[in-house]
Design a protein around this motif. Structure first.
Motif, short mmCIF file in Angstrom:
data_model
loop_
_atom_site.label_atom_id
_atom_site.label_comp_id
_atom_site.label_asym_id
_atom_site.label_seq_id
_atom_site.Cartn_x
_atom_site.Cartn_y
_atom_site.Cartn_z
N LEU A 1 54.27 -117.82 -34.74
CA LEU A 1 54.65 -119.19 -35.08
C LEU A 1 54.64 -119.36 -36.60
O LEU A 1 53.88 -118.70 -37.31
CB LEU A 1 53.68 -120.20 -34.46
CG LEU A 1 53.59 -120.26 -32.94
CD1 LEU A 1 52.48 -121.23 -32.53
CD2 LEU A 1 54.92 -120.67 -32.33
N SER A 2 55.47 -120.24 -37.07
CA SER A 2 55.45 -120.54 -38.50
C SER A 2 54.13 -121.21 -38.86
O SER A 2 53.41 -121.74 -37.99
CB SER A 2 56.61 -121.46 -38.86
OG SER A 2 56.43 -122.74 -38.26
N GLU B 1 53.68 -123.96 -40.34
CA GLU B 1 53.74 -125.39 -40.02
C GLU B 1 53.54 -125.63 -38.52
O GLU B 1 52.84 -126.58 -38.13
CB GLU B 1 55.09 -125.97 -40.47
CG GLU B 1 55.28 -126.06 -41.97
CD GLU B 1 55.55 -124.70 -42.61
OE1 GLU B 1 55.38 -124.56 -43.83
OE2 GLU B 1 55.92 -123.76 -41.86
N ARG B 2 54.14 -124.77 -37.68
CA ARG B 2 54.01 -124.97 -36.23
C ARG B 2 52.59 -124.71 -35.77
O ARG B 2 52.09 -125.40 -34.88
CB ARG B 2 54.99 -124.08 -35.49
CG ARG B 2 56.45 -124.48 -35.65
CD ARG B 2 57.35 -123.64 -34.77
NE ARG B 2 57.08 -123.87 -33.35
CZ ARG B 2 57.63 -123.16 -32.37
NH1 ARG B 2 58.44 -122.16 -32.67
NH2 ARG B 2 57.34 -123.41 -31.11
N ARG B 3 51.91 -123.71 -36.35
CA ARG B 3 50.51 -123.48 -35.98
C ARG B 3 49.65 -124.68 -36.36
O ARG B 3 48.78 -125.11 -35.60
CB ARG B 3 49.98 -122.20 -36.67
CG ARG B 3 50.50 -120.93 -36.07
CD ARG B 3 49.61 -119.74 -36.40
NE ARG B 3 49.49 -119.52 -37.82
CZ ARG B 3 50.14 -118.59 -38.48
NH1 ARG B 3 51.02 -117.81 -37.86
NH2 ARG B 3 49.95 -118.42 -39.78
N ALA C 1 50.53 -127.65 -36.54
CA ALA C 1 50.88 -128.83 -35.75
C ALA C 1 50.30 -128.80 -34.35
O ALA C 1 50.35 -129.79 -33.62
CB ALA C 1 52.40 -128.96 -35.67
N VAL C 2 49.73 -127.67 -33.94
CA VAL C 2 49.13 -127.56 -32.61
C VAL C 2 47.81 -128.32 -32.60
O VAL C 2 46.86 -127.96 -33.31
CB VAL C 2 48.91 -126.09 -32.22
CG1 VAL C 2 48.17 -126.00 -30.87
CG2 VAL C 2 50.24 -125.35 -32.14
N TRP D 1 46.46 -124.22 -26.21
CA TRP D 1 47.73 -123.50 -26.42
C TRP D 1 47.55 -122.03 -26.04
O TRP D 1 48.38 -121.46 -25.33
CB TRP D 1 48.15 -123.64 -27.87
CG TRP D 1 49.54 -123.13 -28.19
CD1 TRP D 1 50.67 -123.86 -28.28
CD2 TRP D 1 49.92 -121.77 -28.46
NE1 TRP D 1 51.76 -123.05 -28.58
CE2 TRP D 1 51.31 -121.76 -28.69
CE3 TRP D 1 49.23 -120.56 -28.51
CZ2 TRP D 1 52.01 -120.58 -28.99
CZ3 TRP D 1 49.91 -119.40 -28.80
CH2 TRP D 1 51.29 -119.41 -29.03
#
Length: 319
Positions: A50-51, A53-55, A57-58, A64
């Protein structure tokens, strides 16, 4: 000053700390430490793919990771069923040792030995559909609510509840004995001594009349290809083994959290046996001989170290 994204990535302890939980979950779902480790590795690979930013955002990385690990295991269960249809002889889940009995350290990601990993329990899990197994293990073993399980399986909570109920019926039908049965260790010791003494009368007294022995050689070593049924057939077979391999050493060891037996030849583990009991007799024996499933029971073979408690150079031992 670090941004929120950077701060999250600089403190990955909460993510890494989930490894033990994921390993425990994956083993109960797959019945193989090696496959469980592969599933956990794949889960972390997807996380770090994951990018940044996506990590960041979790909201709940643990949830997850559990969801992804469950889906990875579900995929593996589907392919594993196809592989096991081609397996030579009977397939038995890979046995787990209690490493503390061998004087070895216990890593943080070691699989916890409790009643949910005893061999009788795992064998019943193998008879379930992949969806039943996942729903049952997540709810009844790890106590996840059906709403969460529904998200992982892509089904409704009601459907997941039905899957778990079906799995429980399978477990009740198998009539497995709780691993905490009083006297279990003493019974296994008596069984070991009768086998060592080649005392067929004692073996028959310890085996239930309708006892079953299942062996798993995987086509790599000698093993009966079909279950042996009946106390007499099993006792005769055990005496045949004792006569054919007089150098075998039997050790009382914990197998998947319950008393079992380990057979060694020149210090090298060649068979691990797990047992199920009823009252004061042995009802089922699972004998794992496939060397690929006994790697966790061998120590020091790569560097010539001595196996704990044997005084034998396992690097030169032969089956």
């Amino acid at each position: 000053m670090s941004t929120p994204v950077e701060a999250a990535l600089e403190s990955p302890d909460d993510v890494i700390a989930e490894r033990r939980h994921l390993t425990n979950l994956a083993y109960r779902l797959l019945g193989s430490p090696a496959e469980a480790e592969d599933a956990v590795q794949e889960t972390y690979a997807r996380w770090y793919a994951l990018s940044r930013e996506r990590r960041a955002a979790v909201d709940n990385p643990a949830a997850w990771l559990t969801t992804v690990a469950t889906r990875v295991c579900l995929d593996q269960l589907g392919s594993a069923r196809a592989r096991r249809e081609r397996y030579v002889g009977e397939w038995i889940p890979e046995p787990l040792p209690d490493r503390t009995e061998w004087g070895l350290s216990d890593p943080a990601d070691r699989i916890t030995l409790d009643e949910s990993v005893n061999m009788a329990f795992l064998v019943v899990l193998e008879a379930m559909t992949p969806a039943e197994r996942v729903a049952f293990v997540l709810h009844d073993v790890f106590r996840y609510p059906f709403a969460d399980i529904a998200t992982m399986l892509g089904r409704t909570p009601a459907a997941c509840r039905q899957l778990a109920a079906s799995a429980r019926r399978r477990l009740r039908a198998a009539r497995t004995t709780p691993p905490s049965t009083p006297g279990r260790a003493a019974l296994i010791r008596d069984f070991k001594e009768a086998w060592e003494a080649k005392d067929i009368d004692a073996l028959l007294a310890l085996l239930a009349p309708d006892a079953t022995l299942v062996a798993d050689g995987g086509g790599l070593v000698g093993a009966v290809l079909r279950p042996l049924e009946g106390a007499t057939r099993i006792a005769d077979y055990l005496l045949f083994i004792a006569t054919k391999a007089p150098a075998l050493t039997l050790l009382e060891r914990t197998v998947n959290g319950t008393p079992g037996l380990v057979a060694q030849n020149a210090g090298r583990t060649v068979t691990v046996a797990a047992f199920d009991l009823s009252d004061t007799r042995v009802t089922r024996i699972w004998a794992v001989r496939n060397p690929e499933k006994l790697r966790a029971w061998q120590w020091g073979e790569e560097d010539g170290n001595v196996m704990p408690g044997t005084g034998t150079d396992t690097a030169s031992a032969e089956e």
